[in-house]
Design an enzyme around this catalytic site. Sequence first.
Site: not given
Ligand code: NDP
Length: 478
Positions: A11, A130, A184, A187-188, A191
Amino acid sequence: MAQAEIGLIGLGVMGSNLALNIAEKGNKIAVFNRTAERTREFYEEAGSLKDQIVPCETIEEFVAAIRPPRPIIIMIKAGDPVDQQMELLKPFLEKNDIMIDAGNANFRDTMRRFDALKDSGLTFIGMGVSGGEEGARHGPSIMVGGKEDSWKRVEKVLTSIAAKYNDEPCVAWLGENGAGHFVKTIHNGIEYADMQMIAEIYGILRDGLNMSATEIGKVFDTWNKGRLNSYLIEISGTVLETADPLTGKPIVDMILDKAGQKGTGKWSVIEAQNMGVPATAIEAAVAARSLSSMKDEREAAEKTLGLPGLSALSVSDRDAFIKDLESALLAGKIGAYAQGFAVMSAASKEFGWNLPMPTIAKIWRAGCIIRSQFLDEITSAFTAAPDAANLIVTPAFSTMVKETDGALRRVVSAAVLAGLPVPALASALGYFDSYRRGRGTANMIQAQRDFFGAHGFDRIDGADNHHGPWGSGLVAGA
Ligand code: NDP
């Protein structure tokens, strides 16, 4: 209580927004986060969507809350965390349950994960998402790779949350294993090139025409009403016109000229090189980001070498030049997209995916960062000419290249003479000039290779003499 239609782990920024989007579209969703406090906080903030959300604090409870076969989106930090999360999840899953990695995975990891589950009864989807935070919340572009049966299980939910372009959902199943994450990645890569070319044009307007950020913003706003209409041009205009709350100056002038990167641009280039497909505009954009990060070195080099010290940008008709910049940006963009699609076409053959090019262009028309009217034109071009060797030789795009490459040439020449860096635009121009030239200069390369390494060469007359008489004393024209 009815079971959830889908589950989501992670989340963070993307996962929480995707979960709210799924819930808002009437799909019951179970959610889990490594840190349980975040799950509670997310649920509390979900407001009227709470009814559609099942917050879970243990994996066991989470899995039990989902209707089998269970589709489980994993939206966490890419890389090892995904493998760790999958291992924690596996013991609780049953035959035909589907783990869906929706993060920015390297498609080679996706292929490995897909293969590793082959005999387990479980299946795997690698799903590119994306559109950033906003897209995740209100409609992203979604690129799915996996077994077609797994896709069928999630098609309804994903279609409900995807962005829409003229009522058509921006989601598609693109093929098995790594297909979705590969698309994807490209795409990047595109981008990166799109953003870099916009930055280069901004540089010409700023340093060549001495225009203020606000003035440049207005130019971009105008362009956004024409053929360059796109999300990236739109936000670039807004960026340029936004004031810094601390100083009142244009905020862009207060931002350090150093940009980071997370890897998808680099992966695009590596895969292009692995397959022998030129993606020069994307390469130039990735290299430009790396150069941007070398701020201290660049400042030291400016002290040592000075700026090129050539003439100021030589422009006799400023308005006509600004029109040229618009066309040059369009031409450069065509080069970058042509290269990206060529890389996908090669990968489709290499990995046996059968990637549908018109569909890829279609699902990028809305929701994603490179969304634009231009992608609708690419959709039409590939639909009309599905077997075209390259986007730039389709009837529609060859016309566009012929209309705009003169401007690209004038802009690149003017920038080069004024010492303004335009690596991505110049790469696109070099690509056009090389790609369209039937007789190139690699006869010289063949001869050199044969000379020093006896590599042999092919002849234009087909004669059976594949080595040069190097050192024999035979002299041309004697
Ligand atoms: P965030 O940093 O906001 O959230 C990271 C999430 O990963 C948290 O829920 C965290 O849990 C969890 N997490 C980290 N390490 C672990 C672990 N070892 N085991 C279980 N859970 C873990 O990241 P984003 O939401 O920005 O990105 C998530 C994915 O989406 C990435 O792969 C990113 O590259 C991709 N993405 C991001 C975009 C963006 O614009 N931000 C766009 C498209 C793709 P906890 O709360 O416990 O730390």
